[in-house]
Design a protein around this motif. Structure first.
Motif, PDB file in Angstrom:
ATOM      1  N   ARG A 188     132.152  73.322  53.311  1.00 35.00           N
ATOM      2  CA  ARG A 188     131.727  72.338  52.311  1.00 35.00           C
ATOM      3  C   ARG A 188     131.502  73.047  50.987  1.00 35.00           C
ATOM      4  O   ARG A 188     131.248  74.259  50.948  1.00 35.00           O
ATOM      5  N   ALA A 189     131.564  72.266  49.937  1.00 33.64           N
ATOM      6  CA  ALA A 189     131.323  72.838  48.612  1.00 33.64           C
ATOM      7  C   ALA A 189     129.869  73.272  48.493  1.00 33.64           C
ATOM      8  O   ALA A 189     128.955  72.549  48.902  1.00 33.64           O
ATOM      9  N   SER A 190     129.671  74.444  47.960  1.00 33.15           N
ATOM     10  CA  SER A 190     128.311  74.895  47.655  1.00 33.15           C
ATOM     11  C   SER A 190     127.968  74.465  46.226  1.00 33.15           C
ATOM     12  O   SER A 190     128.827  74.006  45.466  1.00 33.15           O
ATOM     13  N   ILE A 191     126.686  74.608  45.878  1.00 35.21           N
ATOM     14  CA  ILE A 191     126.276  74.253  44.518  1.00 35.21           C
ATOM     15  C   ILE A 191     127.043  75.104  43.508  1.00 35.21           C
ATOM     16  O   ILE A 191     127.562  74.592  42.498  1.00 35.21           O
ATOM     17  N   GLY A 192     127.140  76.407  43.781  1.00 37.41           N
ATOM     18  CA  GLY A 192     127.848  77.287  42.845  1.00 37.41           C
ATOM     19  C   GLY A 192     129.309  76.907  42.708  1.00 37.41           C
ATOM     20  O   GLY A 192     129.852  76.871  41.590  1.00 37.41           O
ATOM     21  N   LEU A 193     130.005  76.629  43.826  1.00 41.09           N
ATOM     22  CA  LEU A 193     131.407  76.249  43.773  1.00 41.09           C
ATOM     23  C   LEU A 193     131.586  74.926  43.048  1.00 41.09           C
ATOM     24  O   LEU A 193     132.516  74.763  42.237  1.00 41.09           O
ATOM     25  N   THR A 236     120.258  72.420  32.685  1.00 38.45           N
ATOM     26  CA  THR A 236     120.699  71.025  32.769  1.00 38.45           C
ATOM     27  C   THR A 236     121.605  70.814  33.968  1.00 38.45           C
ATOM     28  O   THR A 236     121.457  69.838  34.721  1.00 38.45           O
ATOM     29  N   ALA A 237     122.562  71.742  34.165  1.00 38.20           N
ATOM     30  CA  ALA A 237     123.482  71.613  35.294  1.00 38.20           C
ATOM     31  C   ALA A 237     122.748  71.768  36.620  1.00 38.20           C
ATOM     32  O   ALA A 237     122.987  71.014  37.570  1.00 38.20           O
ATOM     33  N   ARG A 238     121.856  72.722  36.701  1.00 40.68           N
ATOM     34  CA  ARG A 238     121.102  72.931  37.938  1.00 40.68           C
ATOM     35  C   ARG A 238     120.171  71.751  38.227  1.00 40.68           C
ATOM     36  O   ARG A 238     119.887  71.438  39.380  1.00 40.68           O
ATOM     37  N   GLY A 239     119.705  71.097  37.166  1.00 39.13           N
ATOM     38  CA  GLY A 239     118.799  69.959  37.348  1.00 39.13           C
ATOM     39  C   GLY A 239     119.445  68.765  38.023  1.00 39.13           C
ATOM     40  O   GLY A 239     118.739  67.874  38.517  1.00 39.13           O
ATOM     41  N   ARG A 240     120.803  68.728  38.066  1.00 35.99           N
ATOM     42  CA  ARG A 240     121.480  67.599  38.730  1.00 35.99           C
ATOM     43  C   ARG A 240     121.246  67.615  40.227  1.00 35.99           C
ATOM     44  O   ARG A 240     121.527  66.625  40.909  1.00 35.99           O
ATOM     45  N   VAL A 272     121.406  68.150  49.691  1.00 32.07           N
ATOM     46  CA  VAL A 272     121.460  69.598  49.476  1.00 32.07           C
ATOM     47  C   VAL A 272     120.887  70.250  50.730  1.00 32.07           C
ATOM     48  O   VAL A 272     119.689  70.135  51.017  1.00 32.07           O
ATOM     49  N   GLU A 273     121.748  70.911  51.491  1.00 29.30           N
ATOM     50  CA  GLU A 273     121.346  71.451  52.779  1.00 29.30           C
ATOM     51  C   GLU A 273     121.006  72.937  52.689  1.00 29.30           C
ATOM     52  O   GLU A 273     121.340  73.611  51.719  1.00 29.30           O
ATOM     53  N   GLU A 274     120.329  73.414  53.731  1.00 26.92           N
ATOM     54  CA  GLU A 274     119.961  74.827  53.859  1.00 26.92           C
ATOM     55  C   GLU A 274     119.100  75.304  52.693  1.00 26.92           C
ATOM     56  O   GLU A 274     119.196  76.449  52.237  1.00 26.92           O
ATOM     57  N   PHE A 301     119.974  79.385  45.844  1.00 24.97           N
ATOM     58  CA  PHE A 301     120.281  78.078  45.260  1.00 24.97           C
ATOM     59  C   PHE A 301     121.789  77.828  45.177  1.00 24.97           C
ATOM     60  O   PHE A 301     122.290  76.781  45.591  1.00 24.97           O
ATOM     61  N   LEU A 302     122.549  78.759  44.663  1.00 25.40           N
ATOM     62  CA  LEU A 302     123.970  78.523  44.405  1.00 25.40           C
ATOM     63  C   LEU A 302     124.807  78.459  45.671  1.00 25.40           C
ATOM     64  O   LEU A 302     125.911  77.908  45.653  1.00 25.40           O
ATOM     65  N   SER A 303     124.313  79.016  46.779  1.00 24.60           N
ATOM     66  CA  SER A 303     125.112  79.005  48.004  1.00 24.60           C
ATOM     67  C   SER A 303     124.712  77.882  48.959  1.00 24.60           C
ATOM     68  O   SER A 303     125.213  77.831  50.077  1.00 24.60           O
TER      69      SER A 303
END
Length: 694
Positions: free
Chosen positions: A123-128, A141-145, A160-162, A168-170
């Motif tokens: 699955r897509a991670s936050i960073g990806l 701003t981007a992280r706040g989404r 947002v899992e795990e 955070f990014l993974s």
């Protein structure tokens, strides 16, 4: 196809994934890695891309953009409507689509594994996701989404899992299955809400004027209302009709089931998301189930429920406390259905089903007049009446089937506090003076027409007074008070509930009032006649206060005075001594019936009626003498008839006058009355025997 717009947008996302794969391949530091088999190779990535949908029609993506923004055959695309209803920014939509892609096209599981450099993370991670959207991972701003209060996460569209295990990014992103199904055109309700909530179609045969006014307020922006219910009213039906009048789907949430759910806040979030996905509103009740005053968890749930971003119409019987929620709801009183409303719903119930038709001689408006029923109860009663007629092999549904259908809607709670009696007697079984019979018929008439007189004509306004009918039956023991209550219940087609005083009276202060409150509360949910036998035990006179016992006894009586006045049902009090009752009670009673001892003619009829047609009688049975000689009440005459029947059965013969004399002798003994030889007249032999035995 409903998902045309969605699939076009996903193809745009696919282009970004292609570009990211190309860039990752060019930057790969070890293209000849011997352990390449542990992850997705370049060749595998190429093969996955080669089997994808046709590539874009031009290099700049203009053709795809046009396709993604148009869906002429389906009206407004679901994705666009979802973005508007949930307040999503363009970046939110892109992030949602990136997380959604593996659930729509399985090829992207491996491609995301390739981009994550980990074949186990499909699955897509936050960073990806931020990288594919061109956002800077260090941007606040981007992280706040992805914050808990952000529209995507707060609306339940993105999980947002795990969060506790990974940086955070993974952390992986997942779109709930219900959101995916909705965007693809599936309107099946969320499986998480099974047993908790369901979509409901309001009854088209009943829409009160207050529903239209409430609908106008919802169109004007109202988001919270509390519809308070009284017996015979239909708060949930009113709220559902108001929501439906605005064109919004109605999601009915059972707060009893929610309070019992092991994860109620999760279930509430799922219900809110479901209502927002469909553009509908919530009808939630009863508020009483959450017990906001006594349960901190219930108060928290109620505050969350009141703060939802969809129209929420709460229902309940209790008064609203402004401290239960940060927003103040619009307070609405649900009005009871009229007799005509109930009759129209009854006929509508039969029109909607194929089976035994209602009889032409059946008058639902008259038959349903004594009852307090909600639209759901009327509909279910009509269905039950039809099934009852089929079971009995009747060609048509008659009044007796209608009454059986209504009785089937009675709650079982009152049976724990009172003894239920299904009436088995009628007016022909009563042997009473004409004035007493006339008063009893008047009592039944009051119950039938109370909606018109007390409701429509407002003959009992103000003061918190209910629409109940209360009566007092006063007279000596055995004069027919309890039997008359049963006859009135039979005439109304309801059951009789005899209150057991042993379950009511308590030696501890305040407990008797609590027990009575439970009885009155349960009785409000039942179409029946509530009988307080020997009522002077709890409805006695208030006395001068000499000690604490007197003071608390007077408080108990004062509570009963207030509670009887607000009662909406039918209650009958019986007493052997009318003078024992407080005058304040008698003033609040609608009907007072005095039961006299029977005269000779009535005693003759009682002897004949109590012996019945099935009991064999000797030819010389002298009922005239029994009626003339023995001044007994109806209850004692019945006891004598039963005793005589046992004597006849023991001797295996017809009942004789000697049996009646022996039965009278035994009854006199029970009553402690003196036996005189002169009372037995020509039956002196039995009289002497009785005296010798005494």
């Amino acid at each position: 196809m409903p998902a045309t717009h969605l699939l076009a947008r996903l193809r745009l996302i696919e282009r970004r994934v292609r570009r990211a794969v190309d860039e990752r391949r060019r930057a790969d530091p070890a293209p000849d890695d011997a352990f390449r088999g542990l992850y997705v190779s370049d060749e595998m990535a190429d093969r996955l891309l080669d089997t994808a949908t046709p590539p874009p029609r031009d290099d700049d993506g203009e053709g795809l953009a046009v396709e993604a923004d148009t869906d002429a055959h389906q009206g407004e695309p679901r994705l666009r409507r979802l973005a508007r209803d949930f307040g999503l920014a363009p970046l939110d939509v892109e992030l949602l689509l990136l997380a959604l892609l593996p659930d729509v096209d399985a090829r992207f599981e491996r491609l995301y594994g390739y981009l994550n450099d980990d074949v186990t993370r499909r699955r897509a991670s936050i960073g990806l996701a931020l990288e594919l959207c061109g956002a800077v991972p260090s941007s606040a701003t981007a992280r706040g989404r992805f914050a808990a209060s952000a529209p995507l996460v707060a609306g339940g569209l993105l999980l947002v899992e795990e969060a506790a295990e990974r940086p955070f990014l993974s952390r992986a992103l997942r779109v709930p299955d219900r959101v995916t199904a909705h965007l693809l055109g599936d309107d099946t309700g969320d499986a998480r809400l099974a047993g908790l909530a369901r979509y409901e179609e309001p009854d088209p045969g009943w829409r009160p004027a207050s529903a239209e006014r409430l609908a106008a307020a919802i169109r004007d922006g109202l988001r919270l209302a509390y519809v308070r219910e009284r017996p015979g009213a239909a708060a949930q039906a009113l709220a559902a009709a108001a929501l439906a009048a605005t064109g919004a789907p109605v999601l009915r949430l059972d707060l009893d089931a929610l309070a019992a759910d092991p994860a109620p806040e999760e279930a509430l979030a799922a219900a809110a998301r479901e209502a927002r996905l469909r553009g509908g509103g919530l009808v939630a009740g009863p508020v009483d189930a959450l017990d906001p005053t006594g349960r901190p968890g219930g108060s928290r749930l109620l505050r969350r429920l009141a703060a939802l971003a969809v129209p929420v119409l709460l229902t309940g019987r209790t008064g609203w406390d402004p401290f239960w929620a940060e927003r103040s709801p619009l307070l609405v009183a649900a009005e009871p259905m009229t007799v005509r409303d109930r009759s129209a719903l009854w006929w509508a119930g039969f029109g909607a089903r194929a089976g035994t038709p209602a009889g032409a001689d059946l008058d639902p408006e008259r038959e349903l007049a004594p009852y307090l029923l909600t639209p759901d109860q009327v509909r279910r009663a009509a269905e039950t009446a039809g099934h009852r007629a089929l079971l009995e092999g009747a060609a048509q549904v008659g009044p007796e089937h209608l009454r059986a259908g209504v009785r089937s809607q009675n709650g079982a709670g009152l049976e724990k506090l009172a003894r239920r009696v299904e009436p088995a007697v009628g007016w022909v079984d009563l042997v009473l003076p004409d004035p007493v019979l006339e008063q009893l018929r008047e009592l039944a008439m009051r119950v039938r027409h109370r909606d018109r007189v007390l409701g429509g004509w407002r003959m009992r306004p103000g003061g918190g007074r209910g629409r109940g009918v209360t009566a007092l039956f006063a007279g000596d023991s055995g004069t027919g008070k309890t039997m008359s209550a049963e006859v009135v219940a039979a005439d109304l087609g309801v059951e009789l509930y005899v209150v057991d005083l042993s379950t009511v009276v308590d030696k501890y202060v305040g407990e008797t009032e609590k027990n009575l409150e439970r009885i009155f509360t349960e009785a409000a949910n039942v179409n029946g006649v509530l009988l307080f036998d020997e009522a002077d035990a709890i409805f006695g006179k208030r006395s001068e206060v000499r000690d604490a016992h007197d003071r608390y006894a007077n408080l108990e009586s004062a509570y009963l005075l207030q509670r009887m006045e607000s009662f909406d049902g039918v209650a009958i009090l019986t007493t052997n001594l009318r003078a024992n009752l407080d005058e304040a009670f008698t003033r609040r009673l609608d009907v007072i019936v005095d039961f006299p001892l029977p005269d000779e003619g009535q005693r003759r009829a009682l002897w004949d009626r109590c012996l019945g047609p099935a009991l064999p009688r000797a030819e010389d049975l002298d009922l005239d003498f029994c009626a003339r000689a023995f001044e007994l009440a109806g209850g004692s005459i019945r006891a004598c008839a039963v005793t005589a029947a046992y004597l006849a059965a023991g001797a295996d013969r017809a009942v004789t006058t000697d049996d009646l004399m022996a039965a009278v002798r035994r009854e006199y003994g029970k009553l402690g009355r003196l036996l005189l030889e002169s009372e037995f007249g020509p039956h002196l032999r039995i009289g002497r025997g009785a005296l010798q035995e005494r």
